[in-house]
Design a protein around this motif. Structure first.
Motif, PDB file in Angstrom:
ATOM      1  N   LEU A 116       0.620  42.818  43.210  1.00 27.91           N
ATOM      2  CA  LEU A 116       1.714  43.499  42.501  1.00 27.91           C
ATOM      3  C   LEU A 116       2.975  43.562  43.367  1.00 27.91           C
ATOM      4  O   LEU A 116       4.073  43.246  42.900  1.00 27.91           O
ATOM      5  N   THR A 117       2.798  43.938  44.628  1.00 30.02           N
ATOM      6  CA  THR A 117       3.955  44.041  45.528  1.00 30.02           C
ATOM      7  C   THR A 117       4.570  42.661  45.758  1.00 30.02           C
ATOM      8  O   THR A 117       5.792  42.507  45.758  1.00 30.02           O
ATOM      9  N   ASN A 118       3.712  41.653  45.917  1.00 32.56           N
ATOM     10  CA  ASN A 118       4.206  40.291  46.107  1.00 32.56           C
ATOM     11  C   ASN A 118       5.040  39.802  44.923  1.00 32.56           C
ATOM     12  O   ASN A 118       6.134  39.283  45.104  1.00 32.56           O
ATOM     13  N   ILE A 119       4.511  39.997  43.727  1.00 38.14           N
ATOM     14  CA  ILE A 119       5.198  39.377  42.579  1.00 38.14           C
ATOM     15  C   ILE A 119       6.460  40.143  42.186  1.00 38.14           C
ATOM     16  O   ILE A 119       7.336  39.583  41.538  1.00 38.14           O
ATOM     17  N   THR A 120       6.567  41.408  42.605  1.00 38.65           N
ATOM     18  CA  THR A 120       7.790  42.164  42.299  1.00 38.65           C
ATOM     19  C   THR A 120       8.782  42.137  43.463  1.00 38.65           C
ATOM     20  O   THR A 120       9.870  42.715  43.361  1.00 38.65           O
ATOM     21  N   MET A 121       8.435  41.431  44.549  1.00 42.69           N
ATOM     22  CA  MET A 121       9.280  41.436  45.757  1.00 42.69           C
ATOM     23  C   MET A 121      10.724  40.973  45.501  1.00 42.69           C
ATOM     24  O   MET A 121      11.670  41.622  45.960  1.00 42.69           O
ATOM     25  N   ASP A 139      10.457  45.363  34.521  1.00 44.01           N
ATOM     26  CA  ASP A 139      10.255  45.906  33.188  1.00 44.01           C
ATOM     27  C   ASP A 139       8.741  45.871  32.913  1.00 44.01           C
ATOM     28  O   ASP A 139       8.119  44.813  33.031  1.00 44.01           O
ATOM     29  N   GLN A 140       8.145  47.012  32.599  1.00 45.79           N
ATOM     30  CA  GLN A 140       6.679  47.103  32.531  1.00 45.79           C
ATOM     31  C   GLN A 140       6.062  46.216  31.442  1.00 45.79           C
ATOM     32  O   GLN A 140       5.021  45.606  31.648  1.00 45.79           O
ATOM     33  N   ASP A 141       6.730  46.147  30.291  1.00 41.50           N
ATOM     34  CA  ASP A 141       6.204  45.302  29.208  1.00 41.50           C
ATOM     35  C   ASP A 141       6.224  43.830  29.619  1.00 41.50           C
ATOM     36  O   ASP A 141       5.285  43.079  29.362  1.00 41.50           O
ATOM     37  N   TYR A 142       7.332  43.452  30.259  1.00 41.30           N
ATOM     38  CA  TYR A 142       7.487  42.067  30.694  1.00 41.30           C
ATOM     39  C   TYR A 142       6.473  41.744  31.789  1.00 41.30           C
ATOM     40  O   TYR A 142       5.853  40.674  31.792  1.00 41.30           O
ATOM     41  N   LEU A 143       6.277  42.689  32.703  1.00 35.44           N
ATOM     42  CA  LEU A 143       5.289  42.516  33.771  1.00 35.44           C
ATOM     43  C   LEU A 143       3.905  42.265  33.179  1.00 35.44           C
ATOM     44  O   LEU A 143       3.178  41.363  33.593  1.00 35.44           O
ATOM     45  N   GLN A 144       3.551  43.063  32.185  1.00 36.90           N
ATOM     46  CA  GLN A 144       2.231  42.913  31.548  1.00 36.90           C
ATOM     47  C   GLN A 144       2.108  41.580  30.828  1.00 36.90           C
ATOM     48  O   GLN A 144       1.066  40.932  30.863  1.00 36.90           O
ATOM     49  N   GLY A 147      -0.417  38.852  32.182  1.00 37.25           N
ATOM     50  CA  GLY A 147      -1.460  38.544  31.200  1.00 37.25           C
ATOM     51  C   GLY A 147      -1.514  37.050  30.940  1.00 37.25           C
ATOM     52  O   GLY A 147      -2.577  36.430  30.980  1.00 37.25           O
ATOM     53  N   MET A 148      -0.334  36.478  30.715  1.00 34.75           N
ATOM     54  CA  MET A 148      -0.254  35.051  30.419  1.00 34.75           C
ATOM     55  C   MET A 148      -0.799  34.210  31.578  1.00 34.75           C
ATOM     56  O   MET A 148      -1.420  33.163  31.369  1.00 34.75           O
ATOM     57  N   LEU A 149      -0.582  34.674  32.809  1.00 35.12           N
ATOM     58  CA  LEU A 149      -1.012  33.924  33.989  1.00 35.12           C
ATOM     59  C   LEU A 149      -2.406  34.328  34.467  1.00 35.12           C
ATOM     60  O   LEU A 149      -2.866  33.874  35.520  1.00 35.12           O
ATOM     61  N   ALA A 204       4.204  33.881  38.815  1.00 31.75           N
ATOM     62  CA  ALA A 204       4.567  35.195  38.273  1.00 31.75           C
ATOM     63  C   ALA A 204       5.782  35.757  39.010  1.00 31.75           C
ATOM     64  O   ALA A 204       6.720  36.275  38.405  1.00 31.75           O
ATOM     65  N   ARG A 205       5.768  35.617  40.336  1.00 33.41           N
ATOM     66  CA  ARG A 205       6.883  36.116  41.153  1.00 33.41           C
ATOM     67  C   ARG A 205       8.193  35.433  40.756  1.00 33.41           C
ATOM     68  O   ARG A 205       9.240  36.078  40.655  1.00 33.41           O
ATOM     69  N   SER A 206       8.122  34.125  40.499  1.00 35.34           N
ATOM     70  CA  SER A 206       9.357  33.414  40.154  1.00 35.34           C
ATOM     71  C   SER A 206       9.845  33.772  38.752  1.00 35.34           C
ATOM     72  O   SER A 206      11.031  33.909  38.518  1.00 35.34           O
ATOM     73  N   VAL A 207       8.911  33.977  37.826  1.00 36.40           N
ATOM     74  CA  VAL A 207       9.288  34.228  36.429  1.00 36.40           C
ATOM     75  C   VAL A 207       9.785  35.659  36.231  1.00 36.40           C
ATOM     76  O   VAL A 207      10.723  35.909  35.464  1.00 36.40           O
ATOM     77  N   LEU A 208       9.176  36.609  36.942  1.00 33.45           N
ATOM     78  CA  LEU A 208       9.446  38.033  36.716  1.00 33.45           C
ATOM     79  C   LEU A 208      10.895  38.440  36.924  1.00 33.45           C
ATOM     80  O   LEU A 208      11.406  39.313  36.237  1.00 33.45           O
ATOM     81  N   ALA A 209      11.541  37.809  37.892  1.00 27.59           N
ATOM     82  CA  ALA A 209      12.920  38.192  38.194  1.00 27.59           C
ATOM     83  C   ALA A 209      13.908  37.645  37.157  1.00 27.59           C
ATOM     84  O   ALA A 209      15.105  37.855  37.278  1.00 27.59           O
TER      85      ALA A 209
END
Ligand SMILES: Nc1ncnc2c1ncn2[C@@H]1O[C@H](COP(=O)(O)OP(=O)(O)O)[C@@H](O)[C@H]1O
Ligand SMILES: [Mg+2]
Length: 221
Positions: free
Chosen positions: A104-109, A119-124, A128-130, A154-159
Motif C-alpha cells: 500500500l505504501t509503495n503504490i501510493t508513494m 482516492d479510495q474508490d480508485y485505489l480499490q 482489484g483489477m490488478l 498499480a503505482r504508475s496508474v494510481l497517480a
C-alpha cells in the motif's frame, strides 16, 4: 488528432573516453492521446535513451519534447521532477519497489511525494483489477516477480499520469507471466485513458500495440 507528447528533432550524444556516442540522431514523433505504443529495435539502438528523454528522466542534446504543447526539456531539475510526478508514470524491468515498505505504501508513494492522497474508490478499483486487493499489507520480498510488477503497475496508474512509460517491463518475468502482466498494464492504461509507451523485445507484445516504433541506430525507421 489529439497529440499528447511530441518529440521534435531530438538528438542525444554521450561523451565517452573514446569520443562520442550518438545514441539518438534526430528523432521526431507525435504520440496520440490514449494509444499504446511499442518501441522495438536491437540492443544498443537507442530505445532506453529515447524513453528517458520522452519522460524527462534525461535531456536531449538538441531538439525538444512537449507534453500538451509545453516543452519541459529546459526545466530546472526540481521543476522537472515535479513535472514528471504530475504527468508521467514509470514501470521498470527491476520493479523499483521499496523493500522496507508494504504494498500500500509503495503504490501510493508517488501521490504521497506529490502531497496528494489516493482516492479510495480508485485505489480499490485499480488494486482489484490488478489482483492486489489482498496483498496491500505484504512486503515486496513476500511477493512473486509477477506480483511485484503488478504493484509497480498499480503505482504508475494510481497517480493518474497522462503517460505511462515502461522499459522492458516483462524482461524479468517468464513468457506467460510476462504476457499476463503486460495485458494488465495495457488494459489498465486503456481503462483509465493513459497513453502507454513500452520498450520491448517481445514481438508478441509489440503486435498488440496500436503503433510500433522501430528504432535503428538512433533513428526511427
Ligand atoms: N550513459 C551512457 N553513457 C555512454 N553511452 C551510453 C549511455 N547510455 C547509453 N549509451 C550508448 O547509447 C547507445 C544506445 O543505448 P540505449 O539507449 O541504452 O539502447 P537500447 O535501450 O536500445 O539497448 C548505445 O550505444 C549505448 O552504449
Ligand atoms: Mg534499453
Amino acid at each position: 488528432m489529439d497529440i499528447i507528447l511530441s518529440a521534435k528533432d531530438v538528438t542525444r550524444t554521450y561523451k565517452v573516453s573514446s569520443g562520442q556516442v550518438e545514441a539518438l540522431r534526430g528523432v521526431s514523433y507525435d504520440f496520440e492521446n490514449g494509444l499504446f505504443y511499442a518501441v522495438i529495435g536491437r540492443s544498443g539502438s537507442g530505445k532506453s535513451t529515447l524513453l528517458h528523454i520522452l519522460s524527462g528522466l534525461d535531456r536531449p542534446t538538441s531538439g525538444s519534447v512537449e507534453v500538451n504543447g509545453t516543452d519541459f526539456t529546459r526545466y530546472s531539475d526540481t521543476k522537472m521532477a515535479i513535472f514528471r510526478r504530475r504527468h508521467m508514470g514509470f514501470v521498470f524491468q527491476q520493479y523499483n519497489l521499496l523493500d522496507d515498505y508494504n504494498v500500500l505504501t509503495n503504490i501510493t508513494m508517488p501521490l504521497t511525494l506529490d502531497g496528494r492522497r489516493a482516492d479510495q474508490d480508485y485505489l480499490q478499483e485499480v488494486t482489484g483489477m490488478l489482483g492486489l486487493s489482498d496483498k496491500l499489507a505484504k512486503y515486496p520480498s513476500e511477493l512473486s516477480g509477477g506480483e511485484q510488477q503488478r504493484c509497480a503497475i498499480a503505482r504508475s496508474v494510481l497517480a493518474k499520469p497522462h503517460i505511462i512509460f515502461a522499459d522492458e517491463p516483462t524482461g524479468n518475468l517468464d513468457k506467460k507471466v510476462g504476457e499476463d502482466t503486460m495485458g494488465l498494464l495495457r488494459d489498465s492504461a486503456r481503462r483509465f485513458g493513459q497513453t502507454l509507451i513500452v520498450v520491448t523485445h517481445d514481438l508478441d507484445i509489440a503486435r498488440k500495440a496500436d503503433q510500433v516504433i522501430h528504432i535503428e541506430d538512433g533513428k526511427i525507421i
